[in-house]
Design an enzyme around this catalytic site. Structure first.
Site, PDB file in Angstrom:
ATOM      1  N   ASP A 230      -5.642   2.917   0.970  1.00  0.00           N
ATOM      2  CA  ASP A 230      -6.547   2.786  -0.173  1.00  0.00           C
ATOM      3  C   ASP A 230      -7.399   4.041  -0.354  1.00  0.00           C
ATOM      4  O   ASP A 230      -7.587   4.540  -1.465  1.00  0.00           O
ATOM      5  CB  ASP A 230      -7.461   1.564   0.002  1.00  0.00           C
ATOM      6  CG  ASP A 230      -6.672   0.309   0.303  1.00  0.00           C
ATOM      7  OD1 ASP A 230      -5.452   0.309   0.034  1.00  0.00           O
ATOM      8  OD2 ASP A 230      -7.260  -0.670   0.798  1.00  0.00           O
TER       9      ASP A 230
ATOM     10  N   ALA B 109     -10.202  -8.158  -5.486  1.00  0.00           N
ATOM     11  CA  ALA B 109      -8.952  -8.439  -6.205  1.00  0.00           C
ATOM     12  C   ALA B 109      -7.771  -7.674  -5.632  1.00  0.00           C
ATOM     13  O   ALA B 109      -6.670  -7.738  -6.167  1.00  0.00           O
ATOM     14  CB  ALA B 109      -9.130  -8.086  -7.678  1.00  0.00           C
TER      15      ALA B 109
ATOM     16  N   SER C 173     -13.634  -1.400  -2.557  1.00  0.00           N
ATOM     17  CA  SER C 173     -14.382  -0.882  -1.396  1.00  0.00           C
ATOM     18  C   SER C 173     -14.029   0.570  -1.118  1.00  0.00           C
ATOM     19  O   SER C 173     -14.917   1.393  -0.884  1.00  0.00           O
ATOM     20  CB  SER C 173     -14.105  -1.674  -0.114  1.00  0.00           C
ATOM     21  OG  SER C 173     -13.772  -2.969  -0.370  1.00  0.00           O
TER      22      SER C 173
HETATM   23  C1  GLA Z   1      -5.314  -3.617   2.228  1.00  0.00           C
HETATM   24  C2  GLA Z   1      -5.630  -2.531   3.257  1.00  0.00           C
HETATM   25  C3  GLA Z   1      -4.574  -1.424   3.177  1.00  0.00           C
HETATM   26  C4  GLA Z   1      -3.156  -2.002   3.278  1.00  0.00           C
HETATM   27  C5  GLA Z   1      -2.979  -3.159   2.298  1.00  0.00           C
HETATM   28  C6  GLA Z   1      -1.653  -3.859   2.460  1.00  0.00           C
HETATM   29  O1  GLA Z   1      -5.433  -3.090   0.940  1.00  0.00           O
HETATM   30  O2  GLA Z   1      -6.905  -1.976   3.001  1.00  0.00           O
HETATM   31  O3  GLA Z   1      -4.812  -0.482   4.195  1.00  0.00           O
HETATM   32  O4  GLA Z   1      -2.882  -2.404   4.591  1.00  0.00           O
HETATM   33  O5  GLA Z   1      -4.013  -4.128   2.429  1.00  0.00           O
HETATM   34  O6  GLA Z   1      -0.608  -3.020   2.120  1.00  0.00           O
END
Ligand code: GLA
Length: 411
Positions: free
Chosen positions: A194, A132, A137
């Site tokens: 993330d 989502a 992860s």
């Molecule tokens: C995903 C990737 C992040 C980032 C976002 C977009 O979540 O895991 O590193 O690049 O997309 O901002």
């Protein structure tokens, strides 16, 4: 909500009977990014928060080098030896854990991490919706790293005091190891946002992260004071296209940085982060149109993050919300990573009085929007947003208010 500890311990005891006293729990939250989308892999700025949904791993140290994992979500066991870590086709969910164990041995703090890691029995549960765009992860990776490090003897109090230099250093290393696991073992070319968000989140604060230096500052959100809620709307749309389009965007912006560097004749340009608005404007017309659009998004989005942080520092949530609308338009029109369902949800938010700002969040092509909403307007927004699947084959869509919480740790 987060995974309930006593429920998780019961699950663990049912799978791996033994002494309950020796069972520990590692946890890591998902995240939602308030602004600064698709900027991290260009060394730019992001502003995520850790949310009150997490992945929790109950574990007990084993006397050998075997790892036995049970996933509550997949109702499946997986097993491997720390001396022979290979990708699993039978239990693909376990590859995140395997990848982290592998990356700790390859890139861990001590050169001899390979010898230090200990086998564990572990039960994994999570309430971060998968696929989502809320970083289930990364949450799994970070919780995996913490369980393995604690099993190897790391004292969890080392990272409990978020502000200490040592905790910051250890958390940063954990985030980097987890990114390596995802890039090199799982094979997804994500940036660092993330994992850093899951490690560095703080209650009621956003993480203003410089993805070039990996320095961060905490920015108070002041949502309670303003009676404003953070609302996540999950469109229920999950797209397999994300990976290929994500990699293509990365290539386009990397090409853009190289082209602007060549056109300007300046040295020291490695990513779009090294290019300011005026240099971009000087070179824009010489770029292929698609590359120019992608670069414009990233360069202006970095500026929006900086402006957003200044707005939060002034307590001006209205100004911050305006930047969120702009960010969505840019992701839709210039970076082209939105989809009709995300656009529809943002349009509904725009037409609802009391919504300060809304945008798609995460990689895009489905997943979630994030909005700042006056609490008094919550019933109107929830009433206006669709329920049920928004397209054929999609999951039920749903809106929920997210808490802003502390980052990962161990109990
Ligand atoms: C995903 C990737 C992040 C980032 C976002 C977009 O979540 O895991 O590193 O690049 O997309 O901002």
């Amino acid at each position: 909500m987060v995974v309930d500890s006593s429920w998780l311990i019961d699950q663990f005891e049912a799978r791996f009977p033994g002494s309950e006293d020796e069972v520990r729990i590692a946890r890591a939250p998902g995240r939602v990014n308030l602004i600064g989308e698709h900027t991290d892999y260009s060394g730019g700025f992001v502003l995520p928060v850790a949310i009150g949904h997490d992945v929790a791993i109950a574990f007990r140290v084993r006397p050998d080098r075997n790892v036995r994992l049970y996933s509550c979500s997949y109702d499946q066991m997986a097993q491997f030896s720390l001396d022979d870590i290979v990708v699993s086709d039978d239990a693909p969910w376990s590859n995140y854990f395997r990848g982290v164990a592998w990356a700790l041995t390859e890139y861990g703090e001590q050169g001899d991490a390979k010898a230090c890691l200990s086998g564990i029995d572990a039960v994994i549960a999570g309430d971060v919706p998968e696929g989502a765009g809320l970083s289930s992860s990364a949450a799994f990776e970070v919780a995996s790293a913490i369980s393995l490090l604690v099993a190897a003897g790391m004292d969890p109090s080392v990272i409990r005091n978020f502000e200490s230099e040592r905790a910051i250093e250890v958390r940063r290393r954990i985030a980097l190891v987890c990114q390596k696991a995802e890039n090199l073992f799982v094979g997804v070319n994500c940036g660092i946002m993330d994992q850093m968000a899951s490690c560095f989140g703080r209650a009621d604060h956003a993480i203003y992260l410089d993805c070039r230096s990996l320095e961060h500052e905490l920015v108070g959100l002041g949502l309670h004071r303003a009676d404003v809620a953070l609302v996540i709307f999950d469109t229920g749309v999950r797209r397999g296209l994300v990976d290929s389009e994500y990699n293509r965007r990365r290539e386009e912006v990397e090409a853009g940085a190289r082209m602007i560097s060549a056109l300007s004749g300046r040295g020291g340009i490695h990513t779009l982060r090294d290019i300011d608005v005026s240099l971009f404007q000087e070179t824009r017309d010489a770029l292929p149109p698609v590359v120019a659009r992608r670069c414009e998004h990233v360069i202006m989005e970095n500026k929006r993050v900086q402006d957003g942080v200044a707005a939060l520092a002034r307590g001006d949530l209205g100004a911050f919300g305006n930047l969120m609308w702009r960010s969505h338009e840019s992701l839709r029109d210039l970076y082209e990573v939105s989809c009709p369902e995300l656009d529809m949800a943002v349009e509904i938010a725009r037409k609802t009085d009391g919504v300060l700002g809304a945008r798609m969040t995460g990689a895009g092509f489905g997943g979630c929007t994030v909005s700042l909403v006056h609490r008094a307007a919550l019933p109107d927004l929830e009433g206006a947003l669709p329920t049920g699947p928004m397209r054929k084959g999609a999951l039920e869509s749903r809106a929920f208010v997210a808490d802003v919480v502390d980052g990962a740790g161990a109990e």
